[in-house]
Design an enzyme around this catalytic site. Sequence first.
Site, short mmCIF file in Angstrom:
data_model
loop_
_atom_site.label_atom_id
_atom_site.label_comp_id
_atom_site.label_asym_id
_atom_site.label_seq_id
_atom_site.Cartn_x
_atom_site.Cartn_y
_atom_site.Cartn_z
CE LYS A 1 44.19 43.14 33.01
NZ LYS A 1 43.82 42.68 34.36
CB THR B 1 51.76 35.84 37.19
OG1 THR B 1 51.23 34.62 36.62
CG2 THR B 1 53.14 36.09 36.64
N GLY C 1 47.18 36.66 40.99
CA GLY C 1 46.66 37.91 41.54
C GLY C 1 47.13 39.18 40.86
CB THR C 2 49.23 39.88 37.88
OG1 THR C 2 48.58 38.90 37.06
CG2 THR C 2 50.56 39.33 38.36
N GLY C 3 46.12 40.56 38.04
CA GLY C 3 45.02 41.38 37.54
C GLY C 3 44.33 42.15 38.66
CB CYS C 4 43.27 41.13 42.07
SG CYS C 4 42.33 39.65 41.64
#
Length: 262
Positions: free
Chosen positions: A173, A204, A206-209
């Site tokens: 990412k 942003t 929690g975007t990865g989760c």
Amino acid sequence: MIPILTIAGSDCSGGAGIQADLKTFSAHGTFGMSVITSVVAENTFRVSAIEDISEKTIEAQINDIFEDIKPNATKIGMLSKIETMICIAKKIKEHNPRNIVIDPVMYAKNGAALMAPEAINTLIKEILPLADVLTPNLPEAEKIIGMKVETIEEMKNAAIEIRKLGAKAVVVKGGHLKGDAIDILFDGENFYEYTSKRVESKHTHGTGCTYSSAIAANLAKGLKISEAVKEAKDYIQGAIENAPKLGKGNGPIDHFWKFKYT
């Protein structure tokens, strides 16, 4: 309804971790189940405490799920210590679930460490090879391969090197780069590039989760990996664009942005 599982830490503020995963599963019309590995006291600007769940209780959670409702996909997120990783690896090999998406969570959005530094080698050796899809951001990719990743070409090289460690497919990412948000998928044969317009926002959390959970949900519904990542990329873009602007720090995104509500 398609069942899907998340194995991760919790977030009492609701933006990341188990809470974000379950919201994402619901937004994709799937039935979410969870195994909690750590209870995290955090909000949008700090992590104040982490309490790890015992290996015995983690094993019990996993066993109870797989003896009754076997998931079509499993997302694995925060694993804070070596003992937890070894426990999870053992149970995953025992139950052999389909469509494993692993988000190698090392840091919270505010920079707080969510993984013990000494556990990174165990992550690489025990957890990473379990992944059908691994979704590191740039700092995580750098930790895994031990070199800087600062360009698109270096992202591609990182994906190649990470796949050599055992993951079947890798999504690197590029949110930490300047300009458009570009992610690179390498499935062992082909590269796929996904580009979205960068949203200038601090919200942003929690975007990865959420991204990894969306990929898992799409795989559970039968999409190919390249299609699952594309759909997840579009979903996370909308969630960031429609962030509710909550909290004093890095606020959460809107997991239900596609739905009209008041």
